[in-house]
Enzyme design. Sequence first.
Site, PDB file in Angstrom:
ATOM      1  N   ASP A 160       0.846  -1.198   0.000  1.00  0.00           N
ATOM      2  CA  ASP A 160       0.000   0.000   0.000  1.00  0.00           C
ATOM      3  C   ASP A 160       0.883   1.250   0.000  1.00  0.00           C
ATOM      4  OD1 ASP A 160      -2.966   0.864   0.464  1.00  0.00           O
ATOM      5  OD2 ASP A 160      -1.776   2.131   1.805  1.00  0.00           O
ATOM      6  N   ASN A 168      -2.634  12.901  -3.843  1.00  0.00           N
ATOM      7  CA  ASN A 168      -3.726  13.448  -4.644  1.00  0.00           C
ATOM      8  C   ASN A 168      -4.099  14.858  -4.229  1.00  0.00           C
ATOM      9  OD1 ASN A 168      -4.206  11.269  -6.407  1.00  0.00           O
ATOM     10  ND2 ASN A 168      -5.446  10.206  -4.886  1.00  0.00           N
ATOM     11  N   ASP A 177      -2.170   9.456 -10.317  1.00  0.00           N
ATOM     12  CA  ASP A 177      -2.296   8.374 -11.309  1.00  0.00           C
ATOM     13  C   ASP A 177      -0.928   7.968 -11.841  1.00  0.00           C
ATOM     14  OD1 ASP A 177      -5.014   8.394 -10.997  1.00  0.00           O
ATOM     15  OD2 ASP A 177      -5.454   9.469 -12.860  1.00  0.00           O
ATOM     16  N   GLU A 203      -4.954   2.431  -3.945  1.00  0.00           N
ATOM     17  CA  GLU A 203      -3.485   2.474  -4.000  1.00  0.00           C
ATOM     18  C   GLU A 203      -2.861   1.198  -3.444  1.00  0.00           C
ATOM     19  OE1 GLU A 203      -4.704   4.615  -0.145  1.00  0.00           O
ATOM     20  OE2 GLU A 203      -5.458   4.340  -2.184  1.00  0.00           O
TER      21      GLU A 203
END
Length: 285
Positions: A160, A168, A177, A203
């Site tokens: 993770d 973000n 992304d 993620e």
Amino acid sequence: MRLYLASSFIFPRSLQLRLFAVCFVGTHLPLAAFLVWAAATGRLDVLGAIVVIAATVLGMLIAVGGIYALLAPIDLAARALNDADDGEIAQVPQLSGGDLAARLLAGVNRAAGATAERMRKLSREANVDVLTGVLNRRGLLQQLDTLSEQETTGAVALVDMDHFKLVNDLLGHETGDRVLQDFAKVLAGTVRHTDLVARWGGEEFLVYFRGATEAQAQSVLMRIAERIRNEPLAHLGERPVTFSAGTTAASRGTLDEALRRADSALYEAKHRGRARILSNAELSC
């Protein structure tokens, strides 16, 4: 279409016999009229009539065989289309020339090729994560289902990205992304070709190390952690973006339980400060 529909009451299950019936009536109507006229006027030659009728019967048999033979390509195309399995159309023999039968079989083969390509594309889209290009959850489970229990014994890791929401929020979703894409490339490019990498959600990634020990899996993940420290995917302030991971031994038959253990190890790795790889065995430490 009008003649086809109008003649459907004659041999409704056989186009070949329907064609023969239409041709028979059309070609023998003059002969029947001549025999009736000859009999009515007393000019009928019985022997000649018998010869003509015998020749007619022989011609009829030849016509039936010829019609069945000439319509064989159409029957073959119809069978290929009707027997399509899960949308996949079987290829049919190709004929030279440009008549109706050749064009029909060529069309069936084009449809078969286009359908096969479409099915392959749909399969890829269904099994591959669009953003990162690695397997998705469905694709990984499908891959495992094709293997035997012995082939899927190994180690599993849940990986993770750390503080990904901040990536973000602070750097933008486009950067987020790109980070996921680059990280997926690093994962897929570092593990062996026999290992499986999947985006498990958001993620989070799952790596299935086939035939590997948990220690070997941790060693690979440590190399990846070292690589992204030296070649950061992005920075949050002065800190490079890192990841945490939980690992455990696994097999296909015990995957659900292994995922729970790996998830517990991942949670503990996050709790202990992130940017670390924790095995299930270390939870009690």
